[in-house]
Design an enzyme around this catalytic site. Sequence first.
Site, mmCIF file in Angstrom:
data_model
loop_
_atom_site.group_PDB
_atom_site.id
_atom_site.type_symbol
_atom_site.label_atom_id
_atom_site.label_comp_id
_atom_site.label_asym_id
_atom_site.label_seq_id
_atom_site.Cartn_x
_atom_site.Cartn_y
_atom_site.Cartn_z
ATOM 1 N N GLN A 175 -9.289 -95.095 33.513
ATOM 2 C CA GLN A 175 -10.657 -95.498 33.176
ATOM 3 C C GLN A 175 -10.756 -97.008 33.038
ATOM 4 O O GLN A 175 -11.716 -97.630 33.531
ATOM 5 C CB GLN A 175 -11.080 -94.821 31.882
ATOM 6 C CG GLN A 175 -12.415 -95.275 31.330
ATOM 7 C CD GLN A 175 -12.805 -94.504 30.084
ATOM 8 O OE1 GLN A 175 -13.282 -93.390 30.169
ATOM 9 N NE2 GLN A 175 -12.595 -95.096 28.922
ATOM 10 N N GLU A 214 -6.147 -98.935 26.290
ATOM 11 C CA GLU A 214 -5.234 -98.705 27.405
ATOM 12 C C GLU A 214 -4.761 -97.250 27.477
ATOM 13 O O GLU A 214 -4.115 -96.875 28.459
ATOM 14 C CB GLU A 214 -4.036 -99.638 27.289
ATOM 15 C CG GLU A 214 -4.403 -101.107 27.534
ATOM 16 C CD GLU A 214 -3.208 -102.027 27.429
ATOM 17 O OE1 GLU A 214 -2.190 -101.615 26.805
ATOM 18 O OE2 GLU A 214 -3.281 -103.158 27.954
ATOM 19 N N TYR A 243 -3.050 -91.180 19.731
ATOM 20 C CA TYR A 243 -4.266 -90.775 19.030
ATOM 21 C C TYR A 243 -5.316 -90.350 20.058
ATOM 22 O O TYR A 243 -5.539 -91.012 21.063
ATOM 23 C CB TYR A 243 -4.824 -91.932 18.201
ATOM 24 C CG TYR A 243 -4.110 -92.156 16.898
ATOM 25 C CD1 TYR A 243 -4.271 -91.276 15.833
ATOM 26 C CD2 TYR A 243 -3.269 -93.255 16.721
ATOM 27 C CE1 TYR A 243 -3.623 -91.486 14.621
ATOM 28 C CE2 TYR A 243 -2.616 -93.470 15.517
ATOM 29 C CZ TYR A 243 -2.792 -92.582 14.481
ATOM 30 O OH TYR A 243 -2.142 -92.789 13.293
ATOM 31 N N GLN A 259 -20.347 -87.166 31.708
ATOM 32 C CA GLN A 259 -18.939 -87.241 32.087
ATOM 33 C C GLN A 259 -18.178 -85.950 31.806
ATOM 34 O O GLN A 259 -16.952 -85.918 31.917
ATOM 35 C CB GLN A 259 -18.263 -88.422 31.399
ATOM 36 C CG GLN A 259 -18.168 -88.350 29.889
ATOM 37 C CD GLN A 259 -17.821 -89.702 29.279
ATOM 38 O OE1 GLN A 259 -18.611 -90.657 29.310
ATOM 39 N NE2 GLN A 259 -16.612 -89.819 28.748
ATOM 40 N N ARG A 319 -9.352 -85.309 20.975
ATOM 41 C CA ARG A 319 -9.095 -83.927 21.373
ATOM 42 C C ARG A 319 -7.808 -83.361 20.763
ATOM 43 O O ARG A 319 -7.520 -82.184 20.959
ATOM 44 C CB ARG A 319 -9.038 -83.821 22.896
ATOM 45 C CG ARG A 319 -10.405 -83.959 23.566
ATOM 46 C CD ARG A 319 -10.328 -83.674 25.058
ATOM 47 N NE ARG A 319 -11.646 -83.549 25.659
ATOM 48 C CZ ARG A 319 -12.313 -84.544 26.236
ATOM 49 N NH1 ARG A 319 -11.774 -85.751 26.271
ATOM 50 N NH2 ARG A 319 -13.501 -84.337 26.778
ATOM 51 N N HIS A 342 -9.294 -95.847 17.614
ATOM 52 C CA HIS A 342 -10.609 -96.492 17.708
ATOM 53 C C HIS A 342 -10.705 -97.689 16.757
ATOM 54 O O HIS A 342 -11.203 -98.754 17.131
ATOM 55 C CB HIS A 342 -11.724 -95.505 17.337
ATOM 56 C CG HIS A 342 -11.907 -94.383 18.310
ATOM 57 N ND1 HIS A 342 -11.681 -93.072 17.976
ATOM 58 C CD2 HIS A 342 -12.314 -94.378 19.609
ATOM 59 C CE1 HIS A 342 -11.940 -92.302 19.022
ATOM 60 N NE2 HIS A 342 -12.327 -93.065 20.024
ATOM 61 N N GLY A 390 -17.325 -91.088 19.309
ATOM 62 C CA GLY A 390 -17.234 -90.627 17.935
ATOM 63 C C GLY A 390 -15.955 -89.891 17.626
ATOM 64 O O GLY A 390 -14.967 -89.986 18.348
#
Length: 227
Positions: A153, A148, A184, A58, A187, A34, A28
């Site tokens: 991850q 990316e 972007y 996590q 956080r 996103h 979110g």
Amino acid sequence: MAIFKDIAGLRQWRQNLRGTLALVPTMGNLHDGHLALVKLAATRAEQVLVSIYVNPLQFGPQEDFANYPRTLDQDLQRLQEAGCQTVFTPDDGLMYPRGRQDISVVMPPRSLSTVLCGASRPGHFVGVCTVLNKLLHMASPEILVLGEKDYQQLRIVQQMLSDLNLNVQVLPGPLQREPDGLAYSSRNTFLSLAERQVAPLLAATLFDLARRRISGADVPGLAAAGW
């Protein structure tokens, strides 16, 4: 817009779906990065499903789980404007009905998960791999779209899918940056005004180092020069 909050409804929708499904998992507080993933997914699949879930598994004990920005109404509006018609918004009770203390988890490959971000956030990638496996089994997509920006991850998830023989294609989405070069990130809202002004210098410095290296500069020389 169809918004699913339970597994049964999601699976019934999936069973009746014709064509390829792409899943874009998010926590979110959606930004243009996103939305770029959502648009990329739409170029490769007939249907796009976006999941919104802040996964506690996590986050470490001293991390920002409680303060992580949650903006569901705004997120749904942005997704609708972007043309996404299907969203999955589970809660902790659905994802971890017996709690999180005694559950089965997915262990990521140690060679990839104990270095870089994994070294300072022990258990983080266990949480990532576990929640992604749950989402994949709930939604059964053919394509999983990951940015990316979180490259470690991305590599861990690619390896996990291969190791576990899951028939899901990973579609990487290019990193998206704000006009001043800062990637972007949800956080970014935690940054003070002064920190926000300094943050783009990191990307600028890394790009400069890459250009110098490509031009023939050696790593010891760059280090000696104060880089």
